[in-house]
Design a protein around this motif. Structure first.
Motif, PDB file in Angstrom:
ATOM      1  N   HIS A   7       0.807  -1.202   0.069  1.00 16.18           N
ATOM      2  CA  HIS A   7      -0.116   0.085   0.087  1.00 16.18           C
ATOM      3  C   HIS A   7       0.887   1.247  -0.060  1.00 16.18           C
ATOM      4  O   HIS A   7       1.517   1.562   0.948  1.00 16.18           O
ATOM      5  N   HIS A   9       1.345   5.306  -1.910  1.00 20.21           N
ATOM      6  CA  HIS A   9       1.003   6.230  -2.701  1.00 20.21           C
ATOM      7  C   HIS A   9       2.128   7.052  -3.520  1.00 20.21           C
ATOM      8  O   HIS A   9       2.491   8.142  -3.124  1.00 20.21           O
ATOM      9  N   GLU A 106      -8.599   2.043  -2.937  1.00 17.61           N
ATOM     10  CA  GLU A 106      -9.369   1.654  -1.992  1.00 17.61           C
ATOM     11  C   GLU A 106     -10.828   2.409  -1.835  1.00 17.61           C
ATOM     12  O   GLU A 106     -10.771   3.670  -1.997  1.00 17.61           O
ATOM     13  N   SER A 217       1.720   2.628   3.885  1.00 16.41           N
ATOM     14  CA  SER A 217       0.815   3.587   3.520  1.00 16.41           C
ATOM     15  C   SER A 217       1.497   4.965   3.323  1.00 16.41           C
ATOM     16  O   SER A 217       0.695   5.964   3.226  1.00 16.41           O
TER      17      SER A 217
HETATM   18 ZN   LIG Z   1      -4.041   4.637   1.160  1.00 19.99          ZN
END
Ligand SMILES: [Zn+2]
Lengths: 279, 79
Positions: A7, A9, A106, A217
Motif C-alpha cells: 500500500h 501512494h 481503496e 501507506s
Molecule cells: Zn491509502
C-alpha cells in the motif's frame, strides 16, 4: 531481505524513495487510488490519475528495479459526491484490462455516510462482476470502529469471496471481526496516528501470520515508507527467523495480490541453511 | 506570542494519544510474555512498580503542575 510494500501512494513520493526502497529490499509496490488532498471536480481528473498510476508510475519504479502495480477506485472521501462517483465508476472497467491494475481500491468509509455507502456498494458490485480484488479503507481515529462494523455489515449482504477482500488500517480494536469473517486484514504503519511497528508485531504475535498484510501507506501526509522496514527489524529483534519475516513481509502480499494473475511475484522459501542470518 | 491552551491541545492531542497507546501496548507485551513463560501473579520487578507509580501520579495528581519533573524524580536514584 525481499519485501513487498502493498500500500504505497507513489505519486506523492519522490524517486529517491524508490531508490532507498530498492536498497532496502523492496521488490514491488502496489498503489491504491486515493484522495489527492482536495476533492476533484471532474470525472476526467480521476481518469487522468488512473492513467498516471497505471502507466507512468510503473516506468518510474522500474528505473529502480521495483515493480509497480495499482488499484482504481473512487476513494471514500470523494465518494460523498455520488454523481461524480458514478461517472468515474463507469470508466473503471477500461482500466481492469491494463497489465498492472490489480483491482478496486481503496473504497469504503471515511465518515460512514449514506452517500459513501452507496458508492462503496456500487464499487463492490462492479468488482464482483469483473472478478477484481477488493481493497477497503477503514476510517481514521474515532470513526474507525463504526466504519469497520458498517463495512462488514454491507459486505455480509453481498456475494463477495472474503479471501479476495483486504480490509486495511485495522488496529487492536478492529482486527478480530474481519479476520474471523475470513477477510485479509492490513496494518498501516504511520507515525503518530495509526499503528506503530511495535504494535504491529504485537498483533502478529497475537493473531498469527495468516491473511495479514503490513504496509506503511506512504502518501503526501506525515508518513514514512521505512516504517515497514522498522517493523521487519522489530520483528527480527524479537527472535523470529528470516523465513518468518519473509512469510509476512513478502509472501503474504504475494499470496493475496497474486490472486490476480497479473501480480506474478511468487512466495519465496529460503534454504534452511540461510535461516538465522541477520537482516 | 504564547499559544492558547486550545492551540497547544490541537498540536499535542494525537501525539499524547500515541504515547498512551504505546505505553498500553508495552505493558500488554510484558504481560503476554509473562503469561507465555507460565508466570503466575504479577511480575515482580521494581521497574514495573516505578512505571505503575508514574501512571498513578499522572492520574491521581493530574491537577498538579510539574508532572514531568515529578516523574523524573520518581525515576531518579536520590540516595
Ligand atoms: Zn491509502
Amino acid at each position: 531481505m525481499q519485501i513487498i510494500q502493498p500500500h504505497y501512494h507513489a505519486i506523492a513520493r519522490t524517486a529517491q524513495d524508490y531508490e532507498r526502497m530498492a536498497m532496502s529490499g523492496v521488490v514491488a509496490v502496489a498503489e491504491p487510488a486515493f484522495w489527492a488532498g482536495f476533492d476533484r471536480l471532474y470525472p476526467e481528473t480521476f481518469i487522468d490519475y488512473f492513467h498516471q498510476i497505471s502507466e507512468f508510475e510503473p516506468t518510474r519504479a522500474a528505473e529502480y528495479g521495483i515493480k509497480h502495480y495499482c488499484w482504481v477506485a473512487v476513494n471514500p472521501k470523494e465518494a460523498e459526491n455520488p454523481k461524480l462517483s458514478h461517472e468515474v465508476i463507469k470508466h473503471m472497467p477500461e482500466f481492469y484490462k491494463k497489465p498492472t491494475v490489480l483491482g478496486v481500491g481503496e473504497i469504503g468509509f471515511h465518515k460512514t455516510t449514506k452517500n459513501e455507502e452507496e458508492i462503496f456498494e456500487a464499487q463492490v458490485e462492479q468488482a464482483i462482476k469483473y472478478d477484481q480484488l477488493i481493497l477497503i479503507h477503514t476510517p481514521h481515529l474515532q470513526d474507525k470502529v463504526r466504519g469497520t462494523k458498517r463495512t462488514l455489515e454491507v459486505l455480509s449482504h453481498m456475494n463477495v469471496n472474503p479471501e479476495r477482500v483486504w480490509i486495511d488500517h485495522v488496529e487492536e480494536h478492529t482486527i478480530r471481526e474481519p479476520l474471523e469473517a475470513g477477510y485479509w486484514v492490513g496494518f498501516t504503519l504511520y507515525p503518530i496516528t495509526k499503528c506503530s511497528p511495535k504494535r504491529a508485531v504485537d498483533m502478529l504475535e497475537m493473531y498469527g501470520h495468516e491473511r495479514i498484510l503490513v504496509n506503511s501507506s506512504a502518501d503526501w501526509g506525515p508518513s514514512d515508507p521505512f516504517t515497514l522496514q522498522q517493523c521487519v527489524v522489530q520483528f527480527r529483534a524479537r527472535g523470529y527467523s528470516v523465513q518468518d519475516a519473509i512469510e509476512i513481509f513478502h509472501n503474504n502480499p504475494a499470496r493475496f495480490l497474486g490472486q490476480n494473475p497479473k501480480f506474478d511475484i511468487k512466495p519465496i522459501q529460503l534454504e534452511a541453511i540461510e535461516e538465522n542470518v541477520p537482516v | 506570542m504564547m499559544q492558547t491552551a486550545l492551540q497547544v491541545l490541537d498540536r499535542e492531542y494525537l501525539e499524547a494519544r500515541c504515547a498512551l497507546l504505546e505505553l498500553a501496548a508495552a505493558l500488554d507485551r510484558i504481560d503476554r510474555a509473562h503469561d507465555h513463560e507460565g508466570g503466575t501473579g504479577d511480575l515482580n520487578d521494581s521497574r514495573l512498580e516505578l512505571l505503575n507509580q508514574a501512571i498513578r501520579t499522572l492520574s491521581e495528581e493530574s491537577h498538579l503542575p510539574n508532572r514531568s519533573e515529578r516523574l523524573l524524580l520518581l525515576f531518579s536514584d536520590l540516595g
